[in-house]
Motif scaffolding. Structure first.
Motif, PDB file in Angstrom:
ATOM      1  N   UNK A  24     -33.611  -6.148  10.210  1.00 43.72           N
ATOM      2  CA  UNK A  24     -35.023  -5.818  10.450  1.00 43.72           C
ATOM      3  C   UNK A  24     -35.799  -5.832   9.137  1.00 43.72           C
ATOM      4  N   UNK A  25     -35.218  -5.290   8.069  1.00 46.80           N
ATOM      5  CA  UNK A  25     -35.923  -5.220   6.792  1.00 46.80           C
ATOM      6  C   UNK A  25     -36.145  -6.606   6.180  1.00 46.80           C
ATOM      7  N   UNK A  26     -35.239  -7.549   6.453  1.00 43.94           N
ATOM      8  CA  UNK A  26     -35.357  -8.871   5.843  1.00 43.94           C
ATOM      9  C   UNK A  26     -35.977  -9.903   6.772  1.00 43.94           C
ATOM     10  N   UNK A  27     -36.102  -9.564   8.044  1.00 43.88           N
ATOM     11  CA  UNK A  27     -36.731 -10.498   8.980  1.00 43.88           C
ATOM     12  C   UNK A  27     -38.241 -10.546   8.733  1.00 43.88           C
ATOM     13  N   UNK A  28     -38.887 -11.720   8.921  1.00 45.73           N
ATOM     14  CA  UNK A  28     -40.348 -11.794   8.790  1.00 45.73           C
ATOM     15  C   UNK A  28     -41.030 -10.914   9.841  1.00 45.73           C
ATOM     16  N   UNK A  29     -42.223 -10.480   9.550  1.00 45.72           N
ATOM     17  CA  UNK A  29     -42.969  -9.695  10.533  1.00 45.72           C
ATOM     18  C   UNK A  29     -43.236 -10.545  11.768  1.00 45.72           C
ATOM     19  N   UNK A  30     -43.281  -9.868  12.903  1.00 44.02           N
ATOM     20  CA  UNK A  30     -43.511 -10.500  14.194  1.00 44.02           C
ATOM     21  C   UNK A  30     -42.410 -11.531  14.505  1.00 44.02           C
ATOM     22  N   UNK A  31     -41.178 -11.185  14.150  1.00 46.39           N
ATOM     23  CA  UNK A  31     -40.043 -12.060  14.464  1.00 46.39           C
ATOM     24  C   UNK A  31     -39.065 -11.294  15.342  1.00 46.39           C
ATOM     25  N   UNK A  32     -37.911 -11.880  15.554  1.00 51.26           N
ATOM     26  CA  UNK A  32     -36.922 -11.248  16.424  1.00 51.26           C
ATOM     27  C   UNK A  32     -35.564 -11.153  15.714  1.00 51.26           C
ATOM     28  N   UNK A  33     -34.848 -10.109  16.072  1.00 51.16           N
ATOM     29  CA  UNK A  33     -33.468  -9.919  15.627  1.00 51.16           C
ATOM     30  C   UNK A  33     -32.581  -9.926  16.872  1.00 51.16           C
ATOM     31  N   UNK A  34     -31.520 -10.732  16.845  1.00 48.51           N
ATOM     32  CA  UNK A  34     -30.678 -10.912  18.027  1.00 48.51           C
ATOM     33  C   UNK A  34     -29.320 -10.243  17.816  1.00 48.51           C
ATOM     34  N   UNK A  74     -13.066 -12.342  18.846  1.00 43.94           N
ATOM     35  CA  UNK A  74     -14.434 -12.305  19.348  1.00 43.94           C
ATOM     36  C   UNK A  74     -15.308 -11.673  18.279  1.00 43.94           C
ATOM     37  N   UNK A  75     -16.597 -11.988  18.297  1.00 44.69           N
ATOM     38  CA  UNK A  75     -17.500 -11.516  17.243  1.00 44.69           C
ATOM     39  C   UNK A  75     -18.753 -10.902  17.842  1.00 44.69           C
ATOM     40  N   UNK A  76     -19.126  -9.756  17.263  1.00 49.83           N
ATOM     41  CA  UNK A  76     -20.441  -9.158  17.553  1.00 49.83           C
ATOM     42  C   UNK A  76     -21.379  -9.648  16.455  1.00 49.83           C
ATOM     43  N   UNK A  77     -22.406 -10.426  16.829  1.00 51.60           N
ATOM     44  CA  UNK A  77     -23.280 -11.069  15.850  1.00 51.60           C
ATOM     45  C   UNK A  77     -24.635 -10.380  15.795  1.00 51.60           C
ATOM     46  N   UNK A  78     -25.129 -10.166  14.564  1.00 52.23           N
ATOM     47  CA  UNK A  78     -26.500  -9.703  14.333  1.00 52.23           C
ATOM     48  C   UNK A  78     -27.195 -10.828  13.564  1.00 52.23           C
ATOM     49  N   UNK A  79     -28.214 -11.453  14.205  1.00 47.09           N
ATOM     50  CA  UNK A  79     -28.863 -12.641  13.645  1.00 47.09           C
ATOM     51  C   UNK A  79     -30.315 -12.335  13.312  1.00 47.09           C
ATOM     52  N   UNK A  80     -30.763 -12.814  12.149  1.00 46.52           N
ATOM     53  CA  UNK A  80     -32.177 -12.675  11.786  1.00 46.52           C
ATOM     54  C   UNK A  80     -32.685 -14.018  11.277  1.00 46.52           C
ATOM     55  N   UNK A  81     -33.967 -14.096  11.037  1.00 42.92           N
ATOM     56  CA  UNK A  81     -34.597 -15.335  10.552  1.00 42.92           C
ATOM     57  C   UNK A  81     -35.184 -15.133   9.165  1.00 42.92           C
ATOM     58  N   UNK A 120     -32.208 -17.512   7.603  1.00 44.70           N
ATOM     59  CA  UNK A 120     -31.648 -16.363   8.302  1.00 44.70           C
ATOM     60  C   UNK A 120     -30.186 -16.123   7.942  1.00 44.70           C
ATOM     61  N   UNK A 121     -29.701 -14.989   8.389  1.00 41.35           N
ATOM     62  CA  UNK A 121     -28.341 -14.561   8.089  1.00 41.35           C
ATOM     63  C   UNK A 121     -27.631 -14.176   9.373  1.00 41.35           C
ATOM     64  N   UNK A 122     -26.368 -14.558   9.471  1.00 46.32           N
ATOM     65  CA  UNK A 122     -25.508 -14.113  10.567  1.00 46.32           C
ATOM     66  C   UNK A 122     -24.513 -13.106  10.002  1.00 46.32           C
ATOM     67  N   UNK A 123     -24.665 -11.848  10.409  1.00 46.67           N
ATOM     68  CA  UNK A 123     -23.724 -10.792  10.039  1.00 46.67           C
ATOM     69  C   UNK A 123     -22.907 -10.463  11.284  1.00 46.67           C
ATOM     70  N   UNK A 124     -21.606 -10.718  11.225  1.00 43.22           N
ATOM     71  CA  UNK A 124     -20.785 -10.555  12.426  1.00 43.22           C
ATOM     72  C   UNK A 124     -19.611  -9.635  12.157  1.00 43.22           C
ATOM     73  N   UNK A 125     -19.240  -8.906  13.188  1.00 43.19           N
ATOM     74  CA  UNK A 125     -18.036  -8.076  13.187  1.00 43.19           C
ATOM     75  C   UNK A 125     -17.008  -8.784  14.046  1.00 43.19           C
ATOM     76  N   UNK A 126     -15.971  -9.330  13.404  1.00 43.98           N
ATOM     77  CA  UNK A 126     -14.959 -10.105  14.123  1.00 43.98           C
ATOM     78  C   UNK A 126     -13.791  -9.204  14.475  1.00 43.98           C
TER      79      UNK A 126
END
Length: 452
Positions: A355-365, A375-382, A436-442
């Motif tokens: 959230x802190x690094x994502x551009x304003x008015x964007x989405x975090x998945x 299996x991976x839990x992914x947190x994606x930003x732009x 963007x960055x993909x931070x995942x917990x594998x």
């Protein structure tokens, strides 16, 4: 408290007594067999000698109206008893120690019989030409006493030897354990802060693993102390920066007559307070996780519920930056085998960074991806992602990338790595194509499942 010296002494002494007892049993059986053979041979020889005497006196014995006592003791020894019977059952001669009843009713050879409560071993020799039957026997009690005397002569020196051996074993075990006492003495004399390698002069092959283990422990303690010193210095530095800013901006706000300048200083104070609060919060989280205080055991936790709880906690930050947190439907219906507190803390830090690094008015998945064996839990930003040269060090404590934003302290990813290990997860950071960055917990595939 169990003593190693006593245990070794007891084991060695028990083994020695066991071996000596087995040897004594073998000696007893062997001695009894030898005594039996020797005395049986003596009976045969005595019977032969009496038979020779009897043949010379056969006519006199056959004509004797009564039994007579023969002087056989002079020839066969006082422990033997001898009887001479005619084949028609008349006792015609006996030794002084022999009873008047037949020692045996058998034919040629050895036999045993109880007479007047005493056991006898008898050798019978029949002389058909002389018409005589010669019985020579001895009391089995005499044989047992002889065997007992022989064993007593062997056992008393053996017992004395065992006692002497016990003293020698006790002394030898104590001497053998003296290197351990020297190591313990050196450790007791050491200063608590001394983590130098332990030196033992000519250590034995049994003592060397202990010395190596102690030196390995000292090395790990020194590494831990160095890490703690670095952590304390870095934490002090990170705290000093916002506190100095607080003081400076507070002085400016107090001295400012211009409302605009005063409001600007107050906003800077607010930012410094936010940064300090975030740093203190992460320091507490890190200390708590390193101590294992929050671990309650892994169980199936709802990923959707955890993400929604984090979203509510971060509602103000999400609204301030107009960032939307989107949870994939598959992730919303997924359960993770993890401790609730650890999973929440890990995802909170990853989502907050996004959230802190994502551009304003964007989405975090937040997604879940099946990778076969894992299996991976992914947190994606732009956002801008992480520079490739910074990826190897970005997980270190108090390290922030050049594109870092917000009141962070560089502890978030360290905390994620620490708590993720509790539920067998591995943190992986990958720059997404484009931005963007993909931070995942594998995790292992069996640690993630759809809600039943």
């Amino acid at each position: 408290m169990t003593s190693i010296r006593w245990r070794l002494f007891a084991l060695l002494l028990s083994a020695t007594v066991l071996v000596w007892s087995a040897a004594a049993a073998w000696i007893y059986v062997s001695t009894r067999s030898d005594v039996q053979r020797v005395l049986d041979n003596r009976l045969v020889e005595a019977a032969g000698m009496v038979a020779s005497l009897a043949r010379n006196s056969a006519r006199a014995l056959q004509a004797a109206p009564d039994e007579r006592t023969l002087p056989v003791e002079t020839h066969v020894g006082r422990q033997l008893s001898c009887q001479i019977w005619t084949l028609d059952g008349r006792l015609v001669g006996r030794s002084g120690s022999a009873p008047t009843v037949p020692l045996s009713a058998g034919d040629n050879g050895f036999s045993e019989r109880i007479i007047n409560g005493e056991e006898w071993r008898v050798y019978t020799l029949v002389e058909p030409e002389a018409g005589l039957r010669i019985l020579v026997g001895d009391n089995l009690k005499v044989r047992r006493n002889l065997t007992a005397d022989v064993m007593a002569g062997l056992l008393f020196p053996a017992l004395a030897g065992i006692l002497a051996l016990a003293v020698l074993l006790w002394s030898a075990v104590g001497k053998g354990l003296s290197p351990l006492r020297r190591v313990a003495g050196e450790l007791a004399r050491r200063d608590p802060g001394d983590t130098n390698a332990l030196t033992v002069e000519k250590p034995s092959c049994e003592l060397l693993p202990l010395v190596d283990a102690i030196n390995g422990l000292f090395e790990r303690l020194e590494e831990l102390r160095a890490t703690e010193r670095h952590f304390i210095a870095s934490a002090a530095h990170e705290l000093q920066t916002p506190l100095a800013g607080l003081k400076a901006h507070a002085q400016v706000a107090l001295a400012a007559n211009d409302a605009t300048l005063r409001n600007k200083s107050l906003r800077s104070i607010q930012l410094s307070v936010d940064r300090t609060s975030r740093l203190v919060e992460q320091l507490l989280d890190l200390a708590r996780e390193e101590a294992g205080a929050s671990a309650t055991g892994n169980r199936w936790s709802s990923l959707g519920a955890v993400v929604r709880m984090v979203e509510e906690e971060m509602r103000i930050d999400l609204d301030r930056r107009a960032v939307r947190l989107e949870l994939d439907p598959k992730a919303a219906s997924t359960e993770v085998r993890a401790d609730d507190a650890s999973l929440t803390l890990a995802l909170r830090n990853l989502i907050r960074n996004a959230v802190e690094h994502a551009p304003e008015q964007s989405r975090v998945f937040v997604n879940v991806t099946d990778r076969g064996a894992s299996a991976a839990i992914q947190v994606l930003d732009t956002g801008p992602g992480i520079r490739p040269d910074e990826l190897p060090q970005i997980r270190d404590r108090f390290v922030r990338g050049r594109h870092a934003k917000g009141p962070g302290s560089g502890l978030g990813l360290s905390i994620v790595e620490l708590v993720a290990a509790r539920f067998e997860a591995v943190l992986r950071l990958t720059n997404r194509p484009g931005s963007g960055l993909e931070a995942s917990l594998e995790l292992p595939s069996e640690a993630i499942r759809a809600k039943p």
